[in-house]
Design an enzyme around this catalytic site. Structure first.
Site, PDB file in Angstrom:
ATOM      1  N   CYS A 162      33.121   8.436  89.383  1.00 17.94           N
ATOM      2  CA  CYS A 162      34.492   8.220  89.865  1.00 17.94           C
ATOM      3  C   CYS A 162      34.720   8.795  91.246  1.00 17.94           C
ATOM      4  O   CYS A 162      35.738   8.534  91.870  1.00 17.94           O
ATOM      5  CB  CYS A 162      35.483   8.790  88.862  1.00 17.94           C
ATOM      6  SG  CYS A 162      35.369   7.943  87.281  1.00 17.94           S
TER       7      CYS A 162
ATOM      8  N   HIS B 242      43.390   3.926  87.171  1.00 20.02           N
ATOM      9  CA  HIS B 242      42.178   4.594  87.633  1.00 20.02           C
ATOM     10  C   HIS B 242      41.073   3.561  87.805  1.00 20.02           C
ATOM     11  O   HIS B 242      40.544   3.046  86.822  1.00 20.02           O
ATOM     12  CB  HIS B 242      41.773   5.647  86.600  1.00 20.02           C
ATOM     13  CG  HIS B 242      40.614   6.512  87.012  1.00 20.02           C
ATOM     14  ND1 HIS B 242      40.004   6.411  88.238  1.00 20.02           N
ATOM     15  CD2 HIS B 242      39.964   7.503  86.354  1.00 20.02           C
ATOM     16  CE1 HIS B 242      39.016   7.289  88.311  1.00 20.02           C
ATOM     17  NE2 HIS B 242      38.976   7.967  87.176  1.00 20.02           N
TER      18      HIS B 242
ATOM     19  N   GLU C  32      43.124  20.396  87.586  1.00 15.04           N
ATOM     20  CA  GLU C  32      43.374  20.148  89.013  1.00 15.04           C
ATOM     21  C   GLU C  32      44.521  21.025  89.510  1.00 15.04           C
ATOM     22  O   GLU C  32      44.489  21.528  90.637  1.00 15.04           O
ATOM     23  CB  GLU C  32      43.672  18.664  89.256  1.00 15.04           C
ATOM     24  CG  GLU C  32      43.692  18.340  90.737  1.00 15.04           C
ATOM     25  CD  GLU C  32      43.750  16.853  91.044  1.00 15.04           C
ATOM     26  OE1 GLU C  32      43.906  16.048  90.107  1.00 15.04           O
ATOM     27  OE2 GLU C  32      43.645  16.504  92.236  1.00 15.04           O
TER      28      GLU C  32
ATOM     29  N   LYS D 118      47.453   7.165  90.789  1.00 15.67           N
ATOM     30  CA  LYS D 118      46.964   6.544  89.556  1.00 15.67           C
ATOM     31  C   LYS D 118      48.118   6.300  88.583  1.00 15.67           C
ATOM     32  O   LYS D 118      48.000   5.491  87.672  1.00 15.67           O
ATOM     33  CB  LYS D 118      45.890   7.417  88.901  1.00 15.67           C
ATOM     34  CG  LYS D 118      44.598   7.466  89.716  1.00 15.67           C
ATOM     35  CD  LYS D 118      43.476   8.140  88.945  1.00 15.67           C
ATOM     36  CE  LYS D 118      42.191   8.205  89.763  1.00 15.67           C
ATOM     37  NZ  LYS D 118      42.235   9.185  90.868  1.00 15.67           N
TER      38      LYS D 118
ATOM     39  N   HIS E  69      43.541  13.755  92.387  1.00 15.30           N
ATOM     40  CA  HIS E  69      42.731  12.872  91.548  1.00 15.30           C
ATOM     41  C   HIS E  69      43.603  12.413  90.373  1.00 15.30           C
ATOM     42  O   HIS E  69      43.595  11.256  90.009  1.00 15.30           O
ATOM     43  CB  HIS E  69      41.496  13.635  91.058  1.00 15.30           C
ATOM     44  CG  HIS E  69      40.506  12.791  90.330  1.00 15.30           C
ATOM     45  ND1 HIS E  69      39.884  11.713  90.903  1.00 15.30           N
ATOM     46  CD2 HIS E  69      40.021  12.865  89.066  1.00 15.30           C
ATOM     47  CE1 HIS E  69      39.055  11.158  90.029  1.00 15.30           C
ATOM     48  NE2 HIS E  69      39.121  11.837  88.909  1.00 15.30           N
TER      49      HIS E  69
ATOM     50  N   PHE F 263      32.377  12.324  86.899  1.00 15.71           N
ATOM     51  CA  PHE F 263      31.630  12.880  85.763  1.00 15.71           C
ATOM     52  C   PHE F 263      30.482  13.752  86.273  1.00 15.71           C
ATOM     53  O   PHE F 263      30.047  13.612  87.413  1.00 15.71           O
ATOM     54  CB  PHE F 263      31.031  11.753  84.921  1.00 15.71           C
ATOM     55  CG  PHE F 263      31.950  11.239  83.848  1.00 15.71           C
ATOM     56  CD1 PHE F 263      33.046  11.970  83.424  1.00 15.71           C
ATOM     57  CD2 PHE F 263      31.695  10.022  83.246  1.00 15.71           C
ATOM     58  CE1 PHE F 263      33.873  11.490  82.424  1.00 15.71           C
ATOM     59  CE2 PHE F 263      32.525   9.538  82.249  1.00 15.71           C
ATOM     60  CZ  PHE F 263      33.612  10.267  81.835  1.00 15.71           C
TER      61      PHE F 263
END
Lengths: 428, 400
Positions: A178, A355, A329, A350, A318, A414
């Site tokens: 991602c 996403h 975050e 998002k 993010h 990831f």
């Protein structure tokens, strides 16, 4: 000769001079900004396949009817969806930059694309069609060209763009899940900084809205199953968030060396000031709760651009809308900015466009470039129930006027991939 | 710009594990190609360079190997071997100063294909619970950084056949530009599956000399007919010269240039790398050719070499080790790189085997069938992709 030596030792400055995007908001930067500015959700029921027997019935899809037929690729008859998105975004980016390709040496302009799974959807379909259901003992097929089969794999993504526009310079297809397109932009940035190219089309593309991919994330319980109200499903930092909503599309930016951009009188959206990336080395699916490496990426990025942390005036988060990500975050932003974190506007696009995995970082980048353009930061929509663990200013529900000069973009992947990009309002 | 040296080599190949097994096959000119273990009754060819008896459970912990597909497994083991060869222990290093760049063409296809099979053919409703992890390309890097505890930069390069070569280029530049002190770089591939076989064969790209598997890969030979699919992983430890000198590390070779080009003209990348490294063509002592053994690919490459080196082209030894190892797709460029570091260090040029009737059109010295002892100071590596992109790396014997 003197100026040449300066190029080799001192990094050159890099600016954004073009934007191309195809997103669930539609085709082009105006449709994208319209959604962001007005805080509209692009999440809806999935139309691409039958969801009767699936847990996941919602996504931020690119509706078929909005897809224009241009540009015509000089490549195989059937481009995979992920490659079509990328080609269209590249087309729009070049158009927006008003770059005359004839005036640039082809070897100085290239393409760097990030993707998480590339043509997985098409690889699955082609596997099904050509291998499992292939007639037995079939021979060499003149139509079954290398280009055609490669279009199912990832390698064609960059090639389609380079061949169509005659670009021969520094080009890469990279993956960090991602975080891929944020790393693609970082990669392009450094290659221009260190004189390996003058212009790079940089960004990401992803087409993950297919049954197989959705199931893959669903078994990890990563996706929101708020099927009764799709537009409310993506709610980063909200207490009732329950997972992310899959999005899709491609975003490509024209990164250009400053002098080159000035010489041709290009419109400059902003400057790319810094890039840094790190690995947690913690776990495949979880990020390090201490967020040490993520904080290091941000701090090193700030240091490399000589910017104090208080100069950051907005964070493009993010913000996936999963319970853990948003909490971590928030923790990260406090770790880096300390008390200043509480007076720092932060938002996650998002909440509106979903996403888009490997393309998500490039969509954030587009959003950042447009923030400088319109002096407005987009909101985090669906922010209704404050979470005591997420207690910062997420620009809830309504866009806000903004006149700052430095933006930090956080993008994660990831395996504990952390990428930080810093943009600065352009000043000569 | 900082100088960059190669200080470690780790390989997992059909010839066995580790540098010694690799070197034996290389300098012995011994083919690693045999009959494939797949049942390929429907294909016109059934040879491949496969790794047998490899079990990741012998090398990694369960909590790590359960996220590894075959390509990742090779890469994890090769990475460990490379670090060991370099005499480095990650725990004693600044782990933030190590970059990991891994190239692959098809990534986890070996794992994904049975999943597709299961999913599409049996119409099974379920997918494997690690699909989203093992199925994405970035997992390759995670499978190295997580077990080894590396915190620096990391990414997977997906530039099809060039991936391994370009990953080395990225690691090289990362050190050159002062972004990291150490780069763990290379390529890995595990493409021996029915679908991959079928796709490449149906496109007419695979070799067709099935009677004698070891004779199937014949670059630059008149009777060449395509490439042989191979698997394996080749990883290198790159280090800034200062870092290597400080710890008194033995150096295989220095990397003095990297140049990728998307121009279909193969000569471009080779010319660029020589000019950016400021090395005259006549200093090149050996050319490590892409030598895929396809009809057109070899012709293009031979012509490009002649275009770059002109009349002296036939004075320079050129060889393709794909004659020995087949074509490990995205790992191809790293296969060449590992070999080139050894060429400089061991002063032996590996041969192009199966060169029984050289294509008269080429008129180059392909080091036919027998290795050659030679002091080579500068090696030029040319790597080409099926899609018309080229990259070149330049190596030089290390001197302070």
């Amino acid at each position: 000769m003197k100026s040449r030596r300066r190029h080799e030792d001192e990094p050159r400055r890099v600016v954004i001079t073009g934007i191309g995007i195809i997103s669930p908001a539609g085709v082009g930067k105006d449709a994208f900004w319209d959604v962001l500015r007005n805080g509209r959700s692009c999440v809806d029921y999935i139309t691409r396949f039958d969801t009767e027997h699936t847990n996941i019935k919602i996504a931020a899809e690119i509706k078929k009817q909005i897809l224009p037929r241009y540009p015509k690729p000089k490549t195989p008859r059937d481009l995979s969806r992920v490659a079509r998105y990328a080609l269209l975004a590249a087309h729009l980016a070049l158009q927006d930059s008003k770059l005359d390709l004839k005036s640039v040496s082809p070897s100085r302009i290239g393409t760097v694309i990030g993707t998480s799974v590339g043509g997985l959807e098409d690889a699955g379909n082609s596997y099904n069609r050509f291998v499992l259901r292939a007639p037995k003992g079939v021979g060499i097929d003149a139509d079954f060209t290398l280009d055609y089969q490669l279009s199912f794999f990832t390698g064609s993504l960059v090639k389609n763009i380079n061949v169509t526009y005659g670009l021969e310079g520094r080009s890469d297809l990279i993956s960090t899940g991602c975080a891929a397109s944020a790393d693609a932009i970082g990669n392009a940035f450094e290659n221009i900084q260190y004189n390996s190219a003058d212009i790079i089309l940089a960004g990401g593309t992803e087409a993950p809205i297919n049954l197989y991919t959705l199931k893959a994330f669903d078994v990890m319980l990563a996706l929101s199953t708020r099927n009764d109200s799709p537009e409310k499903a993506s709610r980063p930092f909200d207490r009732k968030r329950s997972g992310f909503v899959m999005g899709e599309g491609a975003a490509i930016l024209v990164l250009e060396e400053l002098e080159h951009a000035k010489q041709r009188g290009a419109h400059i959206y902003c400057e790319v000031a810094a890039y840094q990336t790190s690995c947690d080395a913690y776990h495949q699916t979880a990020s390090d709760p201490k967020q040490e490496q993520a904080a290091r990426a941000i701090m090193e990025a700030l240091r490399s651009s000589d910017l104090p942390s208080e100069s950051v005036a907005y964070v493009s988060a993010h913000g996936t809308s999963t319970p853990i990500n948003d909490r971590q975050e928030t923790y990260l932003i406090k770790k880096v900015f300390d008390h200043y974190a509480y007076s720092l506007p932060i938002s996650s696009i998002k909440s509106m466009v979903g996403h888009s995995s490997g393309a998500a970082g490039a969509m954030q980048a587009v959003s950042c470039a447009l923030i400088f353009e319109y002096n407005t930061v987009p909101p985090t929509i669906n922010y209704e129930y404050p979470d005591p663990e997420c207690d910062l200013d997420y620009v809830p529900n309504q866009a806000r006027p903004w006149d700052g000069s430095v933006i930090l973009q956080n993008t994660f992947g990831f395996s504990g991939k952390n990428t930080a990009l810093i943009y600065r309002r352009f000043e000569n | 710009m900082k100088r960059v040296v190669i200080t470690g080599i780790g390989t997992v190949t059909p010839a066995g594990l580790g540098k010694k097994a690799f070197l034996r096959a290389l300098s012995g000119g011994k083919s690693t190609i045999g009959r494939s273990s797949l049942s390929l009754q429907n294909e016109s060819i059934d040879v491949a360079a496969e790794i047998h008896h490899f079990d990741i459970k012998e090398f990694a912990k369960r909590k790590h190997y359960r996220f590894m597909d075959r390509a990742s497994s090779f890469c994890f083991v090769a990475s460990k071997l490379a670090l060991k060869d370099a005499g480095l222990s990650v725990g004693k290093l600044n782990t933030e100063n190590i970059a990991v760049c891994i190239g692959t063409f098809l990534g986890s296809v070996h794992w994904a294909e049975p999943q597709y099979n299961h999913y599409y053919d049996n119409r099974d409703e379920d997918v494997h619970r690690f699909t989203a992890i093992i199925g994405y390309f970035g997992n390759l890097v995670g499978n190295v950084t997580i077990p080894l505890g590396i915190h620096g930069r990391g990414f997977t390069v997906l530039n099809s056949d060039l991936a391994g070569c370009d990953a080395i280029g990225h690691g090289f530049e990362s050190i050159q530009r002062g972004k990291t002190e150490i780069s763990l770089v290379g390529g890995t591939e595990a493409p021996i599956t029915q679908a991959v076989f079928h796709l490449f064969n149906r496109a007419g790209l695979l070799a067709r000399h099935a009677e004698h598997p070891e004779k199937a890969s014949r670059p630059f030979d008149l009777h060449r007919s395509g490439f042989v699919l191979a698997e394996g992983c080749w990883m290198l430890v790159l280090e800034s010269m200062d870092h290597a000198l400080k710890r008194d590390a033995p150096v295989y070779a220095e990397i003095v240039g990297y140049s990728p080009s998307c121009n279909v003209n193969s000569a471009q990348a080779m010319r660029n790398v020589l000019s950016t490294a400021n090395i005259a063509p006549d200093a090149v002592g050996y050319i490590s050719a892409n030598g895929l053994a396809t009809i057109d690919g070899d012709r293009r490459e031979a012509r490009a070499i002649k275009a770059v080196f002109g009349e002296t082209a036939n004075m320079i030894p050129v060889s393709s080790i794909k004659s020995i190892f087949g074509h490990p797709l995205g790992a191809g460029g790293s296969l060449q790189a590992a070999s080139n570091a050894l060429v400089i260090n061991n002063r032996v040029i590996p041969p192009t085997i199966n060169l029984d009737s050289p294509d008269p059109e080429f008129e180059l010295d392909f080091v036919p069938n027998k290795p050659r002892q030679m002091d080579v100071n500068v090696v030029l590596q040319h790597t080409a992709s099926l899609t018309g992109k080229n990259s070149a790396i330049l190596y030089r014997r290390f001197q302070i």
